[in-house]
Design a protein around this motif. Structure first.
Motif, short mmCIF file in Angstrom:
data_model
loop_
_atom_site.label_atom_id
_atom_site.label_comp_id
_atom_site.label_asym_id
_atom_site.label_seq_id
_atom_site.Cartn_x
_atom_site.Cartn_y
_atom_site.Cartn_z
N GLN A 6 4.29 -0.49 -9.58
CA GLN A 6 3.55 -1.65 -9.04
C GLN A 6 2.39 -2.00 -9.98
O GLN A 6 2.17 -3.18 -10.29
CB GLN A 6 3.03 -1.35 -7.64
N THR A 56 0.87 -1.18 0.00
CA THR A 56 0.00 0.00 0.00
C THR A 56 0.90 1.23 0.00
O THR A 56 2.10 1.15 0.35
CB THR A 56 -0.84 0.04 1.30
N LYS A 57 0.33 2.39 -0.35
CA LYS A 57 1.10 3.64 -0.36
C LYS A 57 1.68 3.91 1.03
O LYS A 57 2.85 4.26 1.17
CB LYS A 57 0.17 4.79 -0.80
N LEU A 71 4.67 3.37 -6.99
CA LEU A 71 3.29 2.80 -7.03
C LEU A 71 2.83 2.66 -8.48
O LEU A 71 2.12 1.71 -8.83
CB LEU A 71 2.33 3.68 -6.23
N SER A 88 7.61 7.70 -4.03
CA SER A 88 6.58 6.66 -3.82
C SER A 88 5.55 6.64 -4.94
O SER A 88 5.09 5.57 -5.35
CB SER A 88 5.90 6.85 -2.46
#
Ligand code: ADP
Ligand code: TYD
Length: 191
Positions: free
Chosen positions: A155, A127-128, A152, A148
């Protein structure tokens, strides 16, 4: 069986590979980039983020991958191989960074890997919040310094990359306790 553990930086790949090694003591554990002598030198180059051209960076990762397949993967395909990253990372990171046509991304990875791809691929999904916490706990390399939001994006790109390569991804919640993740991976490997 050639297995790859995929995920963005700090997802828990190295942790899981160390845990899996206890269950498969004969397994060959390896990584991309840096799974061979030449690969270690290439890893230093790419992590320094000195390349101005994203295509040059992409080709350096491909060179690492070609050497990895020849030196580590191909000679051990009769064993359990557990790799920290694979061509899935290669395509995923390139999809975000570069205006390389997706068919070229696949073709160039097919060329580098001689179409030798992992049979099982596990994506450790963060998760973030958890990602930002873990990044705050370490010194960031040139790629992690992109932040981040970028990671993400990667991801999500990992899922697209596995589809482009025609590979099946097994997604695992990487925020779970370490041993629960290991058990989930083991049950998928043994199925
Ligand atoms: N399931 C987990 N829960 C909490 N922290 C974890 C978990 N797995 C790994 N970590 C921690 O997160 C950090 C990054 O783990 P690491 O295995 O190095 O990730 P990667 O190899 O994907 O970069 C380490 O400090 C590790 O102890
Ligand atoms: C294998 C591969 C990794 N990468 C990126 C992912 C990581 O940010 C970096 C590899 O560093 P590494 O230390 O393996 O990442 P991690 O923190 O997950 O252990 O290179 C690419 O951009 N392309 C690739 O083909």
């Amino acid at each position: 069986m050639y297995i790859a553990i995929e995920g963005i930086d700090t997802a828990g790949k190295s942790t899981q590979i160390a845990a899996l090694k206890k269950h498969f003591p004969q397994a060959v554990t390896t990584k991309e980039p840096g799974g061979t002598e030449i690969g270690k030198e290439i890893r230093e180059m790419v992590l320094s983020a000195k390349t101005k051209s994203k295509r040059a960076e992409f080709l350096l990762f491909l060179a690492d991958r070609a050497e990895h397949i020849k030196e580590v993967i191909e000679p051990n395909l009769h064993k359990v191989i557990i790799s920290d990253r694979s061509a899935v990372s290669g395509v995923a990171y390139a999809l975000i960074q570069e205006d390389i046509d997706t068919k070229d991304l696949v073709y160039l990875n097919d060329f580098a890997t001689k179409k030798i791809y992992p049979k099982k691929i596990f994506l450790l999904r963060l998760t973030k919040e958890e990602l930002e916490f873990r990044l705050s706990q370490k010194e960031l390399d040139g790629i992690e310094l992109r932040g981040s939001e970028y990671l993400l994006q990667i991801q999500e790109s990992i899922k697209k990359a596995s589809e482009l390569l025609g590979l099946t991804l097994i997604e695992i919640d990487a925020t779970k306790p370490i041993n629960e993740i290991t058990e989930e991976i083991l049950s998928n490997i043994n199925n």
